[in-house]
Enzyme design. Structure first.
Site, short mmCIF file in Angstrom:
data_model
loop_
_atom_site.label_atom_id
_atom_site.label_comp_id
_atom_site.label_asym_id
_atom_site.label_seq_id
_atom_site.Cartn_x
_atom_site.Cartn_y
_atom_site.Cartn_z
CE LYS A 208 -1.81 1.60 4.03
NZ LYS A 208 -1.47 3.02 4.20
CG ASN A 209 2.41 2.64 3.57
OD1 ASN A 209 1.23 2.93 3.36
ND2 ASN A 209 2.90 2.45 4.77
NE ARG B 223 1.02 12.06 7.48
CZ ARG B 223 1.44 13.26 7.85
NH1 ARG B 223 0.60 14.12 8.36
NH2 ARG B 223 2.70 13.61 7.71
CB CYS C 106 -3.48 9.90 12.63
SG CYS C 106 -3.41 9.83 10.86
NE ARG D 48 0.89 9.97 10.59
CZ ARG D 48 0.52 9.03 9.74
NH1 ARG D 48 -0.72 8.60 9.74
NH2 ARG D 48 1.37 8.52 8.88
N PRO D 49 2.54 16.13 11.52
CG PRO D 49 4.57 16.92 12.33
CD PRO D 49 3.56 15.85 12.54
CG ASP E 46 7.24 20.22 10.05
OD1 ASP E 46 6.62 19.15 10.08
OD2 ASP E 46 8.34 20.39 10.60
CG ASP F 31 3.04 1.36 9.41
OD1 ASP F 31 2.71 2.21 10.25
OD2 ASP F 31 3.10 1.61 8.19
CB ILE G 142 8.01 6.44 14.32
CG1 ILE G 142 9.15 5.43 14.10
CG2 ILE G 142 7.73 7.26 13.05
CD1 ILE G 142 10.42 5.97 13.56
NE ARG H 284 -7.44 4.65 5.87
CZ ARG H 284 -6.64 5.42 6.58
NH1 ARG H 284 -6.91 5.68 7.83
NH2 ARG H 284 -5.56 5.96 6.04
C1 UD1 Z 1 4.50 6.65 6.32
C2 UD1 Z 1 3.52 5.51 6.21
C3 UD1 Z 1 3.01 5.11 7.58
C4 UD1 Z 1 4.16 4.85 8.52
C5 UD1 Z 1 5.15 6.01 8.52
C6 UD1 Z 1 6.41 5.72 9.32
C7 UD1 Z 1 2.51 5.88 4.04
C8 UD1 Z 1 1.27 6.20 3.27
N1 UD1 Z 1 2.39 5.91 5.38
O1 UD1 Z 1 3.78 7.77 6.85
O2 UD1 Z 1 2.21 3.95 7.42
O3 UD1 Z 1 3.67 4.65 9.82
O4 UD1 Z 1 5.56 6.30 7.18
O5 UD1 Z 1 7.07 4.60 8.81
O6 UD1 Z 1 3.54 5.56 3.50
N2 UD1 Z 1 7.24 14.29 10.42
C9 UD1 Z 1 7.38 15.62 10.71
N3 UD1 Z 1 7.06 16.54 9.73
C10 UD1 Z 1 6.62 16.16 8.50
C11 UD1 Z 1 6.49 14.78 8.21
C12 UD1 Z 1 6.80 13.87 9.20
O7 UD1 Z 1 7.79 15.99 11.80
O8 UD1 Z 1 6.36 17.03 7.67
C13 UD1 Z 1 7.58 13.27 11.47
C14 UD1 Z 1 6.36 12.46 11.90
O9 UD1 Z 1 5.62 13.12 12.90
C15 UD1 Z 1 7.03 11.20 12.38
C16 UD1 Z 1 8.24 11.05 11.46
O10 UD1 Z 1 8.45 12.34 10.88
O11 UD1 Z 1 7.48 11.34 13.70
C17 UD1 Z 1 8.08 10.03 10.36
O12 UD1 Z 1 6.89 10.30 9.62
P1 UD1 Z 1 6.79 9.98 8.06
O13 UD1 Z 1 7.91 9.05 7.70
O14 UD1 Z 1 6.67 11.25 7.31
O15 UD1 Z 1 5.42 9.21 7.96
P2 UD1 Z 1 4.41 9.22 6.74
O16 UD1 Z 1 5.14 9.36 5.46
O17 UD1 Z 1 3.29 10.16 7.03
#
Ligand code: UD1
Length: 422
Positions: A22-23, A92, A116, A121-122, A124, A306, A328, A398
């Site tokens: 999926k991811n 997301r 979530c 889940r920012p 930025d 996950d 995480i 999902r």
């Molecule tokens: C993806 C996966 C999700 C998985 C996660 C971590 C998809 C669709 N989803 O989510 O299933 O749980 O990776 O392996 O692929 N962060 C920030 N700012 C940002 C983005 C992220 O601070 O702009 C932080 C998050 O809060 C978190 C960390 O970075 O602590 C990792 O998040 P991220 O790898 O971005 O997760 P997703 O891509 O949303």
């Protein structure tokens, strides 16, 4: 609303073919927006999230749909650059259209995804990444509005302070059509990112270093139609291995990528399961009660967040006590009160759960809160004595394709029922 009725206690036995990830599928389908032509993606799982992405693409004017597990997208003529809130709020991963739209149109408007169930889940880093490529980004009425500079996005050198799968993928997609070279430091190394880069390269992009912490993207003028096969889902795989382990069963997972889930196999071995790998097959047998271990989630190749909930279900019935540390998403513990309803002994303090294995769980009514938390409840119910009901299984739909059918195929007593109420 659908629920699962599970009667626990049956050791699972049989063979399951791992579905597509999926991811990896979600960003690749978003990347199809970069291509003024057609994308054929094979091995796409039939999931609610994939359907949501299809609707997002359709809303942007791309045509797409499934035949079996092959997904075709035609993004030759797009109608707009705005991804609406009503779809984005449900998933997301819709944020993945930001980079492709900005690169292709020079502007993008994407609703800010909500938090979530397990906390904020920012986005930025996604925004900083687009700004590094020269875009002006503002927030307007709850939307992210990004506008490229005159002449289009420009390559840049950027270093993320947190390793983010989503931000790495989004910047990688935008940078494919930027002028000059982009270097992403502290890039995510997840197999999903490697798959996305490989897909983009197959469509004519010039990306190097995927799978390492430094990814280099040399911009090209345009991408072209392509065909690609998605990678297997290492989280689905880990969930089915855990299902076999928690029931004292024996399963073979076919069409897997054992190299994508080394740490998960190691942790299962540490718990006493016998795990054998042969080419693209993984065989697991759990003939004795599992032993407790400590688990700490980390970015890839560390233990995946996950699979944290599913392993907590395993620890709930293992011999001894173990600590589950979530690094995480420190609040990702919505499954804890539900596992307790099934009789688990879990004490939660900040981002660490102390789990003391009990001799047996007992069936109960529990509620799904997110994709992976729900699958942990299914696992616990498979091991529990008596009957359990897992409510709100739309969460599980999902991320898992017909999980109840596939588990029933290896002997589980699980059925989907339509129930009234929440
Ligand atoms: C993806 C996966 C999700 C998985 C996660 C971590 C998809 C669709 N989803 O989510 O299933 O749980 O990776 O392996 O692929 N962060 C920030 N700012 C940002 C983005 C992220 O601070 O702009 C932080 C998050 O809060 C978190 C960390 O970075 O602590 C990792 O998040 P991220 O790898 O971005 O997760 P997703 O891509 O949303």
């Amino acid at each position: 609303m659908d629920a699962f009725r599970v009667r626990g206690g049956v050791p699972l036995q049989g063979t399951i073919e791992v579905g597509g990830a999926k991811n990896a599928a979600l960003p690749i389908l978003a990347a199809a927006l970069l291509i003024p032509g057609r994308t054929f993606l094979r091995r796409v799982p039939h999931l609610r999230d994939v359907e949501t992405m299809r609707r997002v693409l359709e809303g942007l004017g791309a045509r797409g749909g499934y035949t079996d597990h092959c997904f075709e997208v035609d993004a030759t003529d797009l109608a707009g650059h705005e991804a609406p809130w009503d779809l984005v709020r449900t998933m997301r991963a819709s944020i993945y259209v930001l980079g492709p739209l900005l690169a292709r149109f020079g502007r993008a408007r994407v609703a800010l995804p909500g938090g979530c169930a397990w906390g904020p889940r920012p986005v930025d880093l996604h925004i900083k990444g687009m700004e590094a490529l020269g875009a002006q980004v503002s927030l307007e009425h709850g939307d992210i509005l990004a506008v490229a500079p005159p002449g289009g996005l420009r390559g840049a050198h950027l270093a993320f302070d947190v390793s983010s799968v989503g931000a790495t993928g989004n910047v990688m997609m935008a940078a494919c059509l930027a002028k000059g070279e982009t270097v992403i430091e502290n890039a995510a190394r997840e197999p999903d990112i490697v798959a996305l880069a490989d897909f983009l390269n197959a469509a004519g992009a010039r990306i190097e270093g995927q799978g390492t912490t430094t990814v280099r993207i040399r911009g090209v003028a345009s991408l072209h139609s392509t065909e690609f096969e998605n990678i297997p889902d290492r989280i689905e795989l880990g969930t089915y291995l855990a299902a076999a382990a928690i029931t004292g069963g024996e399963v073979t997972l076919e069409k897997a990528r054992p190299d994508h889930c080394g740490i998960v196999l190691d942790r299962l071995r540490d718990m006493g399961a016998q795990v054998l790998v042969e080419a693209d097959c993984i065989h697991l047998r759990a003939s004795e009660r599992l032993r407790a271990i400590d688990v700490t989630t980390q970015v890839y190749p560390g233990f995946p967040t996950d699979l944290q909930a599913q392993f907590m279900a395993l620890l709930s019935v293992a011999e001894g006590s173990g600590l589950v540390t979530e690094t995480i998403y420190p609040d990702r513990f919505t499954h804890v009160p539900e596992l307790r309803r099934l009789g688990a002994d879990i004490q939660l303090k900040n981002n660490v759960a102390a789990v003391r294995g009990v001799a047996a769980l007992s069936g109960a009514h529990v509620t799904s809160t997110d994709i992976r938390a729900s699958s942990a409840l299914v696992l616990a119910a498979l091991a529990a004595k008596g009957e359990s009901w897992i409510h709100r299984v739309y969460h599980i739909d999902r991320g898992y394709e017909r999980i109840e059918v596939r588990l029933a195929g290896i002997g589980a007593d699980i059925v989907r029922e339509s129930v009234s109420g929440p």
